[in-house]
Design a protein around this motif. Structure first.
Motif, PDB file in Angstrom:
ATOM      1  N   VAL A 114     -61.848   6.333  21.024  1.00  0.00           N
ATOM      2  CA  VAL A 114     -62.741   6.164  22.176  1.00  0.00           C
ATOM      3  C   VAL A 114     -64.191   6.351  21.747  1.00  0.00           C
ATOM      4  O   VAL A 114     -65.088   5.613  22.166  1.00  0.00           O
ATOM      5  CB  VAL A 114     -62.370   7.159  23.298  1.00  0.00           C
ATOM      6  N   SER A 115     -64.448   7.340  20.893  1.00  0.00           N
ATOM      7  CA  SER A 115     -65.817   7.573  20.434  1.00  0.00           C
ATOM      8  C   SER A 115     -66.345   6.400  19.621  1.00  0.00           C
ATOM      9  O   SER A 115     -67.561   6.206  19.515  1.00  0.00           O
ATOM     10  CB  SER A 115     -65.882   8.854  19.584  1.00  0.00           C
ATOM     11  N   LEU A 116     -65.440   5.591  19.073  1.00  0.00           N
ATOM     12  CA  LEU A 116     -65.838   4.420  18.299  1.00  0.00           C
ATOM     13  C   LEU A 116     -65.896   3.158  19.148  1.00  0.00           C
ATOM     14  O   LEU A 116     -66.120   2.069  18.619  1.00  0.00           O
ATOM     15  CB  LEU A 116     -64.866   4.216  17.137  1.00  0.00           C
ATOM     16  N   GLY A 117     -65.672   3.307  20.454  1.00  0.00           N
ATOM     17  CA  GLY A 117     -65.825   2.177  21.366  1.00  0.00           C
ATOM     18  C   GLY A 117     -64.542   1.497  21.786  1.00  0.00           C
ATOM     19  O   GLY A 117     -64.581   0.437  22.417  1.00  0.00           O
ATOM     20  N   PHE A 118     -63.382   2.074  21.477  1.00  0.00           N
ATOM     21  CA  PHE A 118     -62.112   1.473  21.863  1.00  0.00           C
ATOM     22  C   PHE A 118     -61.638   2.042  23.201  1.00  0.00           C
ATOM     23  O   PHE A 118     -61.804   3.235  23.466  1.00  0.00           O
ATOM     24  CB  PHE A 118     -61.048   1.736  20.794  1.00  0.00           C
ATOM     25  N   PRO A 119     -61.012   1.208  24.044  1.00  0.00           N
ATOM     26  CA  PRO A 119     -60.453   1.710  25.312  1.00  0.00           C
ATOM     27  C   PRO A 119     -59.328   2.704  25.043  1.00  0.00           C
ATOM     28  O   PRO A 119     -58.674   2.646  24.005  1.00  0.00           O
ATOM     29  CB  PRO A 119     -59.924   0.446  25.999  1.00  0.00           C
ATOM     30  N   ILE A 120     -59.101   3.574  26.009  1.00  0.00           N
ATOM     31  CA  ILE A 120     -58.108   4.627  25.816  1.00  0.00           C
ATOM     32  C   ILE A 120     -56.683   4.086  25.829  1.00  0.00           C
ATOM     33  O   ILE A 120     -55.823   4.566  25.095  1.00  0.00           O
ATOM     34  CB  ILE A 120     -58.258   5.739  26.895  1.00  0.00           C
ATOM     35  N   ASP A 121     -56.414   3.040  26.634  1.00  0.00           N
ATOM     36  CA  ASP A 121     -55.036   2.583  26.774  1.00  0.00           C
ATOM     37  C   ASP A 121     -54.918   1.060  26.836  1.00  0.00           C
ATOM     38  O   ASP A 121     -53.975   0.522  27.405  1.00  0.00           O
ATOM     39  CB  ASP A 121     -54.387   3.193  28.017  1.00  0.00           C
ATOM     40  N   SER A 122     -55.896   0.368  26.285  1.00  0.00           N
ATOM     41  CA  SER A 122     -55.845  -1.093  26.285  1.00  0.00           C
ATOM     42  C   SER A 122     -56.500  -1.620  25.017  1.00  0.00           C
ATOM     43  O   SER A 122     -56.997  -0.858  24.189  1.00  0.00           O
ATOM     44  CB  SER A 122     -56.542  -1.660  27.527  1.00  0.00           C
ATOM     45  N   LEU A 123     -56.500  -2.934  24.878  1.00  0.00           N
ATOM     46  CA  LEU A 123     -57.053  -3.574  23.694  1.00  0.00           C
ATOM     47  C   LEU A 123     -58.484  -4.036  23.939  1.00  0.00           C
ATOM     48  O   LEU A 123     -58.878  -4.321  25.073  1.00  0.00           O
ATOM     49  CB  LEU A 123     -56.208  -4.789  23.299  1.00  0.00           C
ATOM     50  N   LEU A 124     -59.238  -4.129  22.868  1.00  0.00           N
ATOM     51  CA  LEU A 124     -60.536  -4.789  22.941  1.00  0.00           C
ATOM     52  C   LEU A 124     -60.318  -6.275  23.196  1.00  0.00           C
ATOM     53  O   LEU A 124     -59.275  -6.842  22.832  1.00  0.00           O
ATOM     54  CB  LEU A 124     -61.298  -4.628  21.627  1.00  0.00           C
ATOM     55  N   ASP A 125     -61.296  -6.925  23.806  1.00  0.00           N
ATOM     56  CA  ASP A 125     -61.200  -8.373  23.999  1.00  0.00           C
ATOM     57  C   ASP A 125     -61.020  -9.074  22.656  1.00  0.00           C
ATOM     58  O   ASP A 125     -60.291 -10.066  22.552  1.00  0.00           O
ATOM     59  CB  ASP A 125     -62.459  -8.901  24.698  1.00  0.00           C
ATOM     60  N   ALA A 126     -61.709  -8.560  21.634  1.00  0.00           N
ATOM     61  CA  ALA A 126     -61.596  -9.174  20.304  1.00  0.00           C
ATOM     62  C   ALA A 126     -60.185  -9.030  19.753  1.00  0.00           C
ATOM     63  O   ALA A 126     -59.696  -9.917  19.039  1.00  0.00           O
ATOM     64  CB  ALA A 126     -62.601  -8.533  19.348  1.00  0.00           C
ATOM     65  N   GLU A 127     -59.517  -7.925  20.070  1.00  0.00           N
ATOM     66  CA  GLU A 127     -58.137  -7.744  19.609  1.00  0.00           C
ATOM     67  C   GLU A 127     -57.205  -8.723  20.311  1.00  0.00           C
ATOM     68  O   GLU A 127     -56.297  -9.286  19.694  1.00  0.00           O
ATOM     69  CB  GLU A 127     -57.683  -6.308  19.863  1.00  0.00           C
ATOM     70  N   VAL A 128     -57.447  -8.927  21.608  1.00  0.00           N
ATOM     71  CA  VAL A 128     -56.635  -9.890  22.355  1.00  0.00           C
ATOM     72  C   VAL A 128     -56.837 -11.286  21.780  1.00  0.00           C
ATOM     73  O   VAL A 128     -55.878 -12.031  21.557  1.00  0.00           O
ATOM     74  CB  VAL A 128     -57.005  -9.861  23.849  1.00  0.00           C
ATOM     75  N   SER A 129     -58.106 -11.650  21.526  1.00  0.00           N
ATOM     76  CA  SER A 129     -58.403 -12.976  20.976  1.00  0.00           C
ATOM     77  C   SER A 129     -57.778 -13.161  19.598  1.00  0.00           C
ATOM     78  O   SER A 129     -57.361 -14.265  19.241  1.00  0.00           O
ATOM     79  CB  SER A 129     -59.920 -13.180  20.884  1.00  0.00           C
ATOM     80  N   ALA A 130     -57.725 -12.088  18.824  1.00  0.00           N
ATOM     81  CA  ALA A 130     -57.159 -12.165  17.476  1.00  0.00           C
ATOM     82  C   ALA A 130     -55.633 -12.173  17.484  1.00  0.00           C
ATOM     83  O   ALA A 130     -55.013 -12.417  16.441  1.00  0.00           O
ATOM     84  CB  ALA A 130     -57.662 -11.000  16.631  1.00  0.00           C
ATOM     85  N   GLY A 131     -55.026 -11.917  18.647  1.00  0.00           N
ATOM     86  CA  GLY A 131     -53.572 -11.915  18.739  1.00  0.00           C
ATOM     87  C   GLY A 131     -52.921 -10.839  17.899  1.00  0.00           C
ATOM     88  O   GLY A 131     -51.929 -11.090  17.200  1.00  0.00           O
ATOM     89  N   VAL A 132     -53.474  -9.627  17.973  1.00  0.00           N
ATOM     90  CA  VAL A 132     -52.977  -8.554  17.116  1.00  0.00           C
ATOM     91  C   VAL A 132     -51.564  -8.123  17.460  1.00  0.00           C
ATOM     92  O   VAL A 132     -50.872  -7.527  16.627  1.00  0.00           O
ATOM     93  CB  VAL A 132     -53.923  -7.333  17.199  1.00  0.00           C
ATOM     94  N   VAL A 133     -51.130  -8.413  18.681  1.00  0.00           N
ATOM     95  CA  VAL A 133     -49.792  -7.997  19.100  1.00  0.00           C
ATOM     96  C   VAL A 133     -49.311  -8.921  20.208  1.00  0.00           C
ATOM     97  O   VAL A 133     -50.127  -9.527  20.929  1.00  0.00           O
ATOM     98  CB  VAL A 133     -49.809  -6.522  19.584  1.00  0.00           C
ATOM     99  N   ASP A 134     -48.015  -9.050  20.333  1.00  0.00           N
ATOM    100  CA  ASP A 134     -47.415  -9.876  21.376  1.00  0.00           C
ATOM    101  C   ASP A 134     -47.570  -9.178  22.730  1.00  0.00           C
ATOM    102  O   ASP A 134     -47.069  -8.075  22.929  1.00  0.00           O
ATOM    103  CB  ASP A 134     -45.939 -10.111  21.066  1.00  0.00           C
ATOM    104  N   LEU A 135     -48.287  -9.833  23.649  1.00  0.00           N
ATOM    105  CA  LEU A 135     -48.540  -9.229  24.958  1.00  0.00           C
ATOM    106  C   LEU A 135     -47.547  -9.688  26.018  1.00  0.00           C
ATOM    107  O   LEU A 135     -47.707  -9.372  27.201  1.00  0.00           O
ATOM    108  CB  LEU A 135     -49.964  -9.575  25.418  1.00  0.00           C
TER     109      LEU A 135
END
Length: 767
Positions: A65-86
C-alpha cells in the motif's frame, strides 16, 4: 525543481511541530518494515506457522500500500497486463496479490541486491510458481523491483542490446531513470542533453573557497516524504546518509522580532480553516469551481468570515499563503480552486529530507553506463511509421525507432521544439492549460553558522502583500552541505519580479533581513563568502521551476501530457505524473513508467510483425528485395521521383511513405560515395549523377510528396526544395533497411492485403 513541503489539513506548508530525531535511516521504511524484515532476506514462508504467515501477509500488504498498490485489488496496469485470470471466483487474484506483495517486501528489505525468481521460489510454495512468474515479470518491467544504481543491479545489464533504439531528450531524473531501465531491457539508448551537465532542474554546485567550500542544491533539493520514495532507495544503494528536515520553523516580523507562538497558532488555525472552507466551497459550486482561482476563493472567505483583519494577523496569514505559493510554484490567483490539490491523496509518507552532499550524487550515479551527448539542444522531432528523427542546433540529425521527450513543461509551452507532425490537439491543449511557475533562490555560504545549529528552517514576514514571497523562508544546509550554507527562497509574484532585479540589490535586501533578525539578539551576521542567485525562468532549457494545476486545468491534463503519440513519441517528467507532480521522485517514477511503456510498445509493434525487426536487420538482401518490389508499382511517379504509401491511408495526408530518387545507371555499392549535402552543395553535379544509375530513399508524408510534385522547374529544383523545406536525409539500401524497416514492412504487408482484397472482390463479381 524544488518539491513542495508537507501537507497539513489539506494544505501544503512547512510544519512546525516538536523536534524529533535528526539523522534519518531510510532503511527503516516504516516501523512495520523495521520490525518484520530483519537481515538481508526474509525467512522461508513455508516454515512459518499459520499465525506467523498471516501476520507477515498483513505486513507485506501494508508495504505494498505504501508503494501505491490497492489493499485488495489490482492496479489498472496489472489488469491490462493480464497478470492473472479474472474469470474465476477471485481466489486466483487473491493469491496473486499475496505473492506480489511478498516479492515487493522481499526486495525492499535489501535494495542493494538483485532479487531473482529462484530466490522467491525458495520462500513460496511451488504451487504458486505461475503466479511468481507473472508478478515478478510485472514488477520488474514496471520498475517496482531491481531498479537503481547498486553494483548488483548494474551487473545485470545485458551484454547485447538486441531490442529497438531510443533517443531520450534530457538527462534529468526522468531521462536517466528511463535510460537505465531501457538499457536493462536490452534497448539501444542515447541521451541528448542541451546543457553541459546532467541533472536538468536538479543542480548541485560548489560554493566557497577550497578551505571553506560546500555543496549546494540550486534546483530540486528536498526529498519530500521518504517512505516508499525511489530516491530513498537510491540513497540506500549508495550508502548516502539523509537528514530529515526538523519541524521547528520560527517566524519573525519584518522588524526582526519573533512572532508570538500563541498568535502563530491562531493564524495557523485560520489558514487551515480557510483551506477547509475552500474545499467545501468547490463542492457546492460543482463544475463552476473550474473557473475560479484558489486565491479569489480564499479572499472571499476571509472577508466573509472576517478573519485576519488586524495588520499583524494579515501579515502572518500572508506568510502562510506565500508558503502555499512556494509549494505550487505559482500565484494563488492562478491555481485552480477545483483541482489545485488533486495529488494530495498520493503524497509520500515519512520525513522530508536533505541528501548529504547534494542531489548531484544521485545524478552522478545514474549517469554511469548511460551514453549522453551534451550541448545538444533539440529543435525538431519528426516521428512516423518509419521511426523518428531528432534535429539539434547546428543541424545534426539523430535517428531511432522511438524518442522519449523529458523536457520541462516550460520548454513545451515555449514552442522551441517543433514536432513533425504537430502534436495532437488534446496534447497541445493540455500543455497550454497546465501551469508552470517559478521558485528562485539566493544561496549564500558564510564563515560560520550564525543562525544556530539546532534549526533547519526559519521564516520572515513581509509588510507588502505583493512581496509576501520575497525571502519569506530560509533553509539551512549546514547539516548536509559541508559548510555554513543558507538559502533564501523567493516564491509567487515576488519570484517573477526577482528575475528582473539586480543581484547585488537582492543580496543587500537578504542581509538586511538577517541582520534585522539576529542583530538585536547579539549575533553578528558576517558578509557571505559567495552568493548565487538563480534565474530558472530565464533559463531557456527550463523556462520555470515546476508545474501546477492552473485555473481551467485538471489532474487529467497530466495524463494527457503523458500519452504517447503513434507509439513513436513518448513523454516523461514531473509534469506528466498526475500522482506526484512538482517533485523529484515524480520525475524519476515517470521515467520508469515510460521505459515500461516503450518496452510494451516495442513488443506490440515490432516483435509481433510478420517480418520482425531483428530479421530485417540481419537480412539486408531480403529488405532490398522488398524495396525493389515496392517501387515496381509506385503510387506516385514524376521525373526521377517515385513514392509508395500504405493503400489503407489514402485519406491521411500525414501518413508516412517512402520516396525513391533514381539517378542514371549506377551500382548499389557506390551509392554512398557522396552525401546528400555534398550533392546539393554542388560537389557533385546532377549531370554527373544522371550518367550512373542508383537509388536513394527517404521517408516523406503524402502531403510532402504532393508538394514536391507541385514544385515548378526541373528535378534539380525539386532536390533543392526537399533540402530547404524538409531537410530530408537521403539513404542508400542499407541505411534505409536499418532505419525504416518497420515502415517498409508495414507498406509491404498492407499492399499484399490490399491486392488480395481486390482480387477477392474481382472474383466475386465474376461469379
Amino acid at each position: 525543481m524544488d518539491p513542495p513541503p508537507p501537507s497539513i489539513s489539506g494544505g501544503r506548508r512547512v510544519s512546525r511541530r516538536a523536534v524529533k530525531r535528526t539523522n534519518y535511516d531510510e532503511s527503516l521504511q516504516d516501523s512495520l518494515l523495521h520490525d518484520h524484515i530483519g537481515g538481508p532476506r526474509r525467512r522461508n514462508r513455508r516454515n512459518l506457522t499459520a499465525a506467523e504467515r498471516q501476520s507477515e501477509t498483513e505486513t507485506e500488504a501494508m508495504i505494498a500500500v505504501s508503494l501505491g498498490f490497492p489493499i485488495d485489488s489490482l492496479l489498472d496496469a496489472e489488469v491490462s497486463a493480464g497478470v492473472v485470470d479474472l474469470t474465476d471466483d477471485g481466489a486466483a487474484q487473491n493469491d496473486y496479490i499475496v505473492v506480489r506483495n511478498h516479492i515487493l517486501a522481499q526486495w525492499r528489505s535489501n535494495v542493494r541486491s538483485y532479487l531473482s525468481k529462484p530466490e522467491i521460489r525458495e520462500t513460496v510454495s511451488r504451487q504458486y510458481d505461475h503466479l511468481i512468474s507473472s508478478a515478478y515479470d510485472f514488477l520488474l518491467e514496471h520498475g517496482y523491483i531491481n531498479f537503481g544504481v547498486s553494483p548488483a543491479i548494474r551487473a545485470q545489464l545485458p551484454d547485447e542490446q538486441d531490442k529497438g533504439s531510443v533517443i531520450i531528450i534530457g538527462s534529468g531524473l526522468a531521462g536517466l531513470a528511463a535510460a537505465r531501465q531501457l538499457l536493462s531491457f536490452g534497448f539501444k539508448v542515447l541521451i541528448l542533453e542541451g546543457r553541459d551537465r546532467p541533472g536538468g532542474r536538479v543542480f548541485t554546485t560548489k560554493m566557497g573557497k577550497n578551505h571553506n567550500s560546500a555543496s549546494v542544491d540550486l534546483g530540486g533539493s528536498v526529498i519530500t516524504g521518504i517512505h516508499a520514495n525511489p530516491l530513498g532507495v537510491l540513497s540506500r544503494q549508495l550508502g548516502i546518509p539523509l537528514h530529515n528536515i526538523r519541524d521547528s520553523c520560527p517566524l519573525f516580523w519584518p522588524d526582526g522580532t519573533a512572532v508570538d507562538q500563541r498568535m502563530d497558532a491562531e493564524v495557523d488555525l485560520v489558514f487551515n480553516k480557510l483551506l477547509e472552507n475552500a474545499a467545501r466551497l468547490r463542492e457546492v459550486l460543482g463544475e463552476s469551481a473550474n473557473d475560479i482561482s484558489l486565491g479569489s476563493a480564499i479572499e472571499r472567505l476571509q472577508k466573509l468570515y472576517g478573519v485576519a483583519r488586524k495588520i499583524e494577523q494579515r501579515e502572518l496569514l500572508d506568510w502562510h499563503l506565500a508558503n502555499l505559493e512556494y509549494a505550487n510554484a505559482g500565484n494563488l490567483s492562478d491555481l485552480s480552486l477545483a483541482h489545485w490539490d488533486q495529488d494530495d491523496p498520493y503524497e509520500m509518507g515519512g520525513d522530508h529530507c536533505f541528501l548529504a552532499g547534494g542531489n548531484w550524487r544521485l545524478i552522478h550515479a545514474l549517469c554511469e553506463d548511460v551514453p549522453i551527448l551534451y550541448k545538444k539542444t533539440v529543435t525538431r522531432i519528426a516521428y512516423g511509421e518509419g521511426g523518428v528523427e531528432v534535429v539539434v542546433v547546428g543541424g545534426q540529425i539523430f535517428q531511432a525507432d522511438m524518442v522519449l521527450c523529458t523536457v520541462p513543461l516550460g520548454v513545451l509551452k515555449s514552442g522551441t521544439i517543433k514536432f513533425d507532425p504537430e502534436l495532437p490537439p488534446q496534447k497541445l491543449q493540455a500543455i497550454d492549460r497546465l501551469g508552470f511557475g517559478l521558485l528562485n533562490k539566493v544561496a549564500m555560504i558564510f564563515p560560520c553558522v550564525f543562525w544556530g545549529e539546532e534549526i533547519d528552517t526559519f521564516g520572515c514576514l513581509s509588510k507588502e502583500r505583493t512581496k509576501r514571497g520575497e525571502f519569506f523562508l530560509f533553509y539551512g544546509y549546514h547539516t548536509v552541505s559541508g559548510g555554513a550554507v543558507l538559502i533564501a527562497l523567493i516564491a509567487g509574484e515576488a519570484s517573477l519580479n526577482f528575475e528582473q532585479s539586480n543581484p547585488l540589490t537582492s543580496l543587500h535586501h537578504v542581509l538586511s533581513i538577517l541582520r534585522g533578525i539576529y542583530g538585536p539578539r547579539g549575533v553578528s551576521v558576517p558578509d557571505p563568502i559567495q552568493t548565487i542567485c538563480t534565474r530558472w525562468g530565464d533559463d531557456p532549457l527550463s523556462r520555470g521551476s515546476y508545474s501546477h494545476v492552473k485555473v481551467g486545468s485538471s489532474g487529467n491534463d497530466y495524463n494527457v501530457l503523458a500519452e504517447n503519440v503513434k507509439g513513436r513519441l513518448f513523454f516523461a517528467g514531473e509534469a506528466t505524473n498526475r500522482e506526484y507532480p512538482a517533485t523529484m521522485h515524480g520525475a524519476f517514477l515517470s521515467g520508469l513508467r515510460e521505459a515500461s511503456c516503450i518496452l510494451q510498445t516495442w513488443r506490440e509493434q515490432f516483435v509481433n510483425k510478420s517480418i520482425s525487426k531483428r530479421f530485417l536487420q540481419k537480412n539486408l538482401r531480403l529488405c532490398s528485395d522488398i524495396l525493389v518490389d515496392l517501387f515496381r508499382r509506385p503510387d506516385l511517379e514524376f521525373g526521377i521521383y517515385s513514392f509508395v504509401f500504405d493503400p489503407f491511408t489514402t485519406d491521411d495526408l500525414n501518413a508516412m511513405g517512402l520516396m525513391r530518387i533514381t539517378f542514371g545507371n549506377f551500382k548499389y555499392e557506390d551509392s554512398r560515395k557522396h552525401s546528400l549535402n555534398e550533392k546539393l552543395n554542388g560537389h557533385c553535379q546532377l549531370s554527373e549523377l544522371q550518367d550512373q544509375e542508383f537509388h536513394l530513399f527517404a521517408c516523406v508524408s503524402r502531403e510532402g510528396a504532393h508538394q514536391v510534385k507541385l514544385v515548378s522547374g526541373d528535378d534539380k529544383a525539386r532536390l533543392h526544395f526537399l533540402s530547404k523545406k524538409f531537410g530530408l536525409q537521403l539513404m542508400g539500401f542499407s541505411d534505409t533497411c536499418n532505419l525504416s524497416h518497420s515502415l517498409i514492412v508495414d507498406i509491404s504487408c498492407a499492399r499484399k492485403n490490399h491486392y488480395r482484397k481486390l482480387r477477392t472482390m474481382h472474383h466475386k463479381v465474376h461469379l
